[in-house]
Scaffold this motif. Structure first.
Motif, mmCIF file in Angstrom:
data_model
loop_
_atom_site.group_PDB
_atom_site.id
_atom_site.type_symbol
_atom_site.label_atom_id
_atom_site.label_comp_id
_atom_site.label_asym_id
_atom_site.label_seq_id
_atom_site.Cartn_x
_atom_site.Cartn_y
_atom_site.Cartn_z
ATOM 1 N N LEU A 137 -31.772 -5.057 -44.940
ATOM 2 C CA LEU A 137 -31.334 -4.167 -43.881
ATOM 3 C C LEU A 137 -30.234 -3.316 -44.470
ATOM 4 N N VAL A 138 -30.472 -2.015 -44.591
ATOM 5 C CA VAL A 138 -29.520 -1.122 -45.227
ATOM 6 C C VAL A 138 -29.012 -0.135 -44.191
ATOM 7 N N ALA A 139 -27.733 -0.132 -43.961
ATOM 8 C CA ALA A 139 -27.154 0.758 -42.966
ATOM 9 C C ALA A 139 -26.435 1.893 -43.680
ATOM 10 N N GLY A 168 -24.547 1.198 -31.286
ATOM 11 C CA GLY A 168 -25.057 2.219 -30.377
ATOM 12 C C GLY A 168 -24.240 3.483 -30.359
ATOM 13 N N ASP A 169 -23.140 3.497 -31.117
ATOM 14 C CA ASP A 169 -22.263 4.669 -31.109
ATOM 15 C C ASP A 169 -22.181 5.329 -32.486
ATOM 16 N N ASP A 170 -23.121 5.009 -33.366
ATOM 17 C CA ASP A 170 -23.160 5.601 -34.696
ATOM 18 C C ASP A 170 -24.612 5.606 -35.166
ATOM 19 N N SER A 171 -24.934 6.347 -36.211
ATOM 20 C CA SER A 171 -26.300 6.415 -36.711
ATOM 21 C C SER A 171 -26.514 5.418 -37.843
ATOM 22 N N ARG A 172 -27.727 4.827 -37.881
ATOM 23 C CA ARG A 172 -28.051 3.846 -38.893
ATOM 24 C C ARG A 172 -29.504 3.998 -39.317
ATOM 25 N N SER A 173 -29.810 3.576 -40.559
ATOM 26 C CA SER A 173 -31.171 3.578 -41.057
ATOM 27 C C SER A 173 -31.479 2.194 -41.623
ATOM 28 N N TYR A 174 -32.704 1.687 -41.363
ATOM 29 C CA TYR A 174 -33.054 0.314 -41.729
ATOM 30 C C TYR A 174 -34.358 0.265 -42.522
ATOM 31 N N LEU A 175 -34.414 -0.681 -43.464
ATOM 32 C CA LEU A 175 -35.639 -0.993 -44.184
ATOM 33 C C LEU A 175 -36.068 -2.391 -43.761
ATOM 34 N N VAL A 176 -37.297 -2.517 -43.225
ATOM 35 C CA VAL A 176 -37.788 -3.786 -42.702
ATOM 36 C C VAL A 176 -39.070 -4.181 -43.425
ATOM 37 N N SER A 177 -39.091 -5.375 -44.032
ATOM 38 C CA SER A 177 -40.293 -5.911 -44.667
ATOM 39 C C SER A 177 -40.786 -7.105 -43.851
ATOM 40 N N GLN A 202 -43.322 -10.719 -35.930
ATOM 41 C CA GLN A 202 -42.297 -9.810 -35.431
ATOM 42 C C GLN A 202 -41.012 -9.937 -36.237
ATOM 43 N N ALA A 203 -40.186 -8.910 -36.154
ATOM 44 C CA ALA A 203 -38.822 -8.964 -36.690
ATOM 45 C C ALA A 203 -37.889 -8.365 -35.658
ATOM 46 N N ILE A 204 -36.703 -8.945 -35.540
ATOM 47 C CA ILE A 204 -35.702 -8.452 -34.599
ATOM 48 C C ILE A 204 -34.400 -8.230 -35.353
ATOM 49 N N ILE A 205 -33.846 -7.036 -35.237
ATOM 50 C CA ILE A 205 -32.574 -6.701 -35.868
ATOM 51 C C ILE A 205 -31.534 -6.607 -34.769
ATOM 52 N N GLU A 206 -30.565 -7.510 -34.785
ATOM 53 C CA GLU A 206 -29.553 -7.565 -33.744
ATOM 54 C C GLU A 206 -28.318 -6.766 -34.137
ATOM 55 N N ASP A 207 -27.473 -6.485 -33.130
ATOM 56 C CA ASP A 207 -26.182 -5.824 -33.338
ATOM 57 C C ASP A 207 -26.317 -4.473 -34.037
ATOM 58 N N VAL A 208 -27.273 -3.669 -33.575
ATOM 59 C CA VAL A 208 -27.390 -2.288 -34.047
ATOM 60 C C VAL A 208 -26.324 -1.454 -33.334
ATOM 61 N N ARG A 213 -37.807 2.457 -42.057
ATOM 62 C CA ARG A 213 -39.132 2.361 -42.659
ATOM 63 C C ARG A 213 -39.576 0.908 -42.626
ATOM 64 N N VAL A 214 -40.856 0.678 -42.317
ATOM 65 C CA VAL A 214 -41.410 -0.669 -42.213
ATOM 66 C C VAL A 214 -42.473 -0.852 -43.281
ATOM 67 N N THR A 215 -42.392 -1.971 -44.025
ATOM 68 C CA THR A 215 -43.351 -2.266 -45.090
ATOM 69 C C THR A 215 -43.802 -3.727 -44.979
ATOM 70 N N ASP A 216 -44.816 -4.076 -45.771
ATOM 71 C CA ASP A 216 -45.175 -5.484 -45.916
ATOM 72 C C ASP A 216 -44.378 -6.065 -47.078
ATOM 73 N N ALA A 217 -44.667 -7.315 -47.435
ATOM 74 C CA ALA A 217 -43.891 -7.990 -48.486
ATOM 75 C C ALA A 217 -44.052 -7.325 -49.845
ATOM 76 N N GLU A 218 -45.148 -6.563 -50.030
ATOM 77 C CA GLU A 218 -45.372 -5.851 -51.293
ATOM 78 C C GLU A 218 -44.843 -4.426 -51.241
ATOM 79 N N THR A 219 -44.025 -4.139 -50.243
ATOM 80 C CA THR A 219 -43.385 -2.833 -50.019
ATOM 81 C C THR A 219 -44.380 -1.722 -49.713
ATOM 82 N N ARG A 220 -45.598 -2.072 -49.281
ATOM 83 C CA ARG A 220 -46.547 -1.046 -48.848
ATOM 84 C C ARG A 220 -46.185 -0.603 -47.442
ATOM 85 N N PRO A 221 -46.153 0.711 -47.180
ATOM 86 C CA PRO A 221 -45.769 1.190 -45.848
ATOM 87 C C PRO A 221 -46.780 0.757 -44.791
ATOM 88 N N LEU A 222 -46.281 0.457 -43.605
ATOM 89 C CA LEU A 222 -47.126 0.025 -42.494
ATOM 90 C C LEU A 222 -47.098 1.076 -41.396
#
Length: 212
Positions: A18-20, A102-111, A94-100, A35-44
């Motif tokens: 998770l990269v913010a 809400g008052d700033d911008s963020r970008s996430y990488l999810v595998s 499923q994946a759940i990312i908590e504590d995003v 961006r969402v990928t599988d375990a081999e980093t292929r985009p989904l």
């Protein structure tokens, strides 16, 4: 007022990072992207991504494009969380990312990880209940950040009271939450061990006994 924060990087597991990072803001709005990928980093593509406010109200929903990318633009608010749900046929949990923030911008990488499909139906007095919230937590949810991300999920029951959710293997706690039916109990909790695809017996929510 909008405050820009320094870049942060948090490694949650070998299978998910998770990269913010700060994003350019339009006045009065924030962006949550990724961006969402599988375990081999292929985009989904066609993965559903929901942005929820902390109190459980659904704010925004979208799907990833062919590059696995998604983006939300919203007004500043309190802490949020992201729920990432791949189509059931992919076998990805499923994946759940908590504590995003809400008052700033963020970008996430999810595998996403592989999982098992759990199906069931929620009823009361034998009648199906639509719109029941089904929340699943790993037994290690509170102690392990990886389990908080990949160990559970959430879904609403459909018209026939049915639900299906893909979960990682392990011991789970399943919570059924009723916010629609006044004469049915608000909450019921059960334990579940996920080791394979499974169809559960109907989950019956009792009627509330009224005092005479």
């Amino acid at each position: 007022m909008i405050h820009s924060r320094a870049s942060q990087t948090v490694i949650l597991s070998a299978a998910m990072s998770l990269v913010a990072v700060p994003q350019a803001l339009s006045y009065g709005t924030c962006k949550v992207s990724g961006r969402v990928t599988d375990a081999e980093t292929r985009p989904l593509k066609n993965v559903e991504v929901d942005l929820w406010e902390k109190d459980g109200e659904l704010s925004l929903t979208t799907r990833t494009n062919r590059r696995g990318e998604f983006e939300f633009e919203h007004e500043p608010c309190g802490s949020c969380f992201l729920e990432v749900t791949a189509p059931v046929k992919t076998g990805l949990s499923q994946a759940i990312i908590e504590d995003v923030p809400g008052d700033d911008s963020r970008s996430y990488l999810v595998s996403l990880k592989q999982g098992f499909c759990v199906r069931g139906r929620v009823t009361s007095r034998g009648k199906p209940l639509k719109g029941i919230i089904v929340k699943v937590y790993s037994k290690e949810h509170k102690e392990d950040k990886k389990e908080r991300t990949h160990g559970g999920g959430a879904i609403l029951t459909g018209r026939g009271g049915e639900f299906r959710i893909v979960l990682t293997p392990g011991e789970k706690t399943v919570v059924f939450i009723n916010t629609r039916y006044k004469d049915v109990v608000h909450r019921r909790e059960a334990s579940l061990k996920v080791v394979k695809d499974i169809t559960l017996a109907d989950v019956e929510l009792p009627v509330i006994e009224r005092r005479q």
